[in-house]
Enzyme design. Sequence first.
Site, PDB file in Angstrom:
ATOM      1  N   ASP A   4     -17.610 -73.393   0.105  1.00  0.00           N
ATOM      2  CA  ASP A   4     -16.729 -72.612  -0.766  1.00  0.00           C
ATOM      3  C   ASP A   4     -15.551 -73.439  -1.247  1.00  0.00           C
ATOM      4  O   ASP A   4     -14.792 -72.985  -2.101  1.00  0.00           O
ATOM      5  CB  ASP A   4     -16.231 -71.355  -0.044  1.00  0.00           C
ATOM      6  CG  ASP A   4     -17.156 -70.181  -0.304  1.00  0.00           C
ATOM      7  OD1 ASP A   4     -18.113 -70.342  -1.090  1.00  0.00           O
ATOM      8  OD2 ASP A   4     -16.938 -69.110   0.289  1.00  0.00           O
ATOM      9  N   ASP A  55     -26.346 -64.641  -0.730  1.00  0.00           N
ATOM     10  CA  ASP A  55     -25.144 -64.945   0.051  1.00  0.00           C
ATOM     11  C   ASP A  55     -25.216 -64.278   1.422  1.00  0.00           C
ATOM     12  O   ASP A  55     -26.013 -63.358   1.646  1.00  0.00           O
ATOM     13  CB  ASP A  55     -23.922 -64.430  -0.729  1.00  0.00           C
ATOM     14  CG  ASP A  55     -22.656 -65.206  -0.422  1.00  0.00           C
ATOM     15  OD1 ASP A  55     -22.626 -65.934   0.586  1.00  0.00           O
ATOM     16  OD2 ASP A  55     -21.685 -65.073  -1.195  1.00  0.00           O
TER      17      ASP A  55
HETATM   18  C1  DGJ Z   1     -18.963 -66.546  -0.871  1.00  0.00           C
HETATM   19  C2  DGJ Z   1     -19.650 -67.528  -1.762  1.00  0.00           C
HETATM   20  O1  DGJ Z   1     -19.738 -68.765  -1.163  1.00  0.00           O
HETATM   21  C3  DGJ Z   1     -18.908 -67.553  -3.102  1.00  0.00           C
HETATM   22  O2  DGJ Z   1     -19.432 -68.552  -3.926  1.00  0.00           O
HETATM   23  C4  DGJ Z   1     -19.027 -66.199  -3.728  1.00  0.00           C
HETATM   24  O3  DGJ Z   1     -20.359 -65.933  -4.041  1.00  0.00           O
HETATM   25  C5  DGJ Z   1     -18.461 -65.152  -2.797  1.00  0.00           C
HETATM   26  N1  DGJ Z   1     -19.019 -65.246  -1.478  1.00  0.00           N
HETATM   27  C6  DGJ Z   1     -18.689 -63.772  -3.317  1.00  0.00           C
HETATM   28  O4  DGJ Z   1     -18.299 -62.803  -2.461  1.00  0.00           O
END
Ligand code: DGJ
Length: 720
Positions: free
Chosen positions: A541, A473
Amino acid sequence: MAIEYIKNSKIFHLYNNDISYVIKIYLGEPCLIHFGKRVHINDDVIKLHSEYPVSFLCQEDGEPPFVSREIIQRECATYGLGDFRYPSLSVEDGVKNNAFNLSYCGYEILETKEVIKGMPSLRGGQSLKIFLQDEDSGLRAELHYTIYEDCNVVARSVKLKNASDSDMNLKRAFSFCMDFDGCDYNATYLYGKHSAEANIEQIRISHGVKTISSTTGTTSHKANPFIALSELGANEESGNVVGVNLIYSGSFSISVEVNHLHKTRLTGGINDFNFDWTLHSDEEFATPEAVICYSDEGFGGMSRQFHYLYKNYLICSKFEKAPCPIVINSWESAFYDFNDEKLYAIIEKAKNTGIDIFVLDDGWFKGRNSDKSSLGDWETDTCKLKHGLKGIVEKCKDCGLKFGIWIEPEMISKDSDLYREHTDWALKNAYLKNPESRNQLVLDLTKREVLTYIKNAMGTLLRENEISYVKWDMNRYLSGNYSEGLKNQGEFMHRYMLAVYELCEYLTTEFPSVVFEGCAGGGGRVDAGMMYYFPMIWASDSTDANDRTKIMYGWSLCYPLSSLSGHITCVPNHQNNRETPLNSRFDIAALGAFGFEFDISDSDEADYISDFTKKYREVESVTKNGNLYRLRNPFQDDDFSLMIVNREQTCAYLWVYQSLVSYLRTPYRLKLRGLCPDKLYRVENLGLQLYGDILMNLGLQINPCYSDFESRLLKITEVR
Ligand code: DGJ
């Protein structure tokens, strides 16, 4: 496929069965004669080159007199030769004030393409290098072109060399420059924001400059390094389109300029805003690669070319050819709030369901109970996980699952042991207050000791635990960048990207069987650079099925959906509170790399997991290598429909999704695409048997849905 040099007319012809890329050395420099459909070349073709006999500059010995460079189609544009368009290259050597005359001095044809050192690039193909030099200054340039037998693209990059005794500064070093005849084109590109990535925008280009770019140190949610120039009237199915995509994950810039002579210049690469690269004597600089794709089958044809190329020549083949692991991810199941028991319950529920991997998302390391702390401290939080990661791994093994983990290796929290020990490892600009975003700072990976530390920390984590899958991430942009270690701050952004690529290269080489999923706060780094290392990327997201129809449709312009991940999550959706039916959530998640992301230990919807994994595997057998056809555009129609047809044209899946119910809707005919006209197909869910030509010319009758967000996923199989 071949690359030919026609000596008498100084023409290079790169071609395969479908396309030609023709370059002529003219006024001493490479100029584009044609990029598009495969053509025959003879000597007279050079007479078609535009000449505009008004220039008071740049007459050269042995060349036609008085020809303006403002109209010629330059492949590497410098400033100062009477071409007043923005150049693709801008160099300061303290003497020439940017006025370089890069003239042709030779070529080389390579049977095997060279890799671009330290950066992702396409694999395979046959390459041409055209050598240019500026005699007075010692600036050298190599233009690299690669062509593929089975794909309508040419990949381009530039290598620059300082063959002088003193420093030069690259102020702009774009990857490609292409000048097109006329200006009757549309430009299509993607824009967006967090949780709403990949919106399609199309404009008619006009005189002046239009730029799409990012300044975030990532490709970003806001923009994407993709653009298509299309002839007016080109649509999803027909017309000429040239698509460009950069294989780069950092700040980029792509511009379209129309000048007063109605010529269109398309150029781009690393964003030149704040860019300044010192090229010492004898040093080289390689630009990222740009992929230039031609389609005479409209935008659909362009996308299929990009998808095929990336599946076959970009994404690592051992993952691309294998089925995608089906995951259960802990993020929307538990966020930061979990312990052994909660995770064990999820893992147990996943047993024997067809789920392959349990992925432990954010929150598993020392003191990480919110986004306010702990990034950089990559050790297990034993308050939450009493038996450590090993306990979770064992539990997974007992239940027949593999184990995956979330990391954010580029980041550091102020509240972390790492920061307390190495405050100077975080990027900070002494002149800016509040450098944090999402309560976190970025590690200065341009410092060798920081990169080495993080390589070791990640290496140890992967080595000591049986980790099969990593979700990488990156939850903030770079801002106020300033590295104490650098003499020239203008190098920072690109050096940061090179360091990230070095880390990607290290981990993917050291752990070749681990599957990596890229992610950047959702879709902040959906790009071909990341796809080179990571066979899948978290698309957004927003996990809401309705939002995802647009997001996936938008990404599909350039990127294969099979490499973008999507999960079934709970309702009401965590991001927008929307309730969509379970089967719609499945259908939309099944467009890409598939998984689940809700508390399956405590939900009736978990009863359907086995059915979904089974169905997904059937869908995947078609989607993984199939051709995609977009049928209804959710940005225009409030409907979403696309189909993916396998290469043999024996099986296809058709998605038909309607956003909102309306009594104004009436039944309509949906004309299918990509089938074989002579084959008889069964439309399984409708109990119909029809020939491909009927399905494509008359179409299927689609009745309106009577509830919101309803989806139908139809299987179409060959009968004979
Ligand atoms: C952003 C990601 O896109 C989510 O799926 C998740 O992993 C969060 N970060 C975790 O902080």
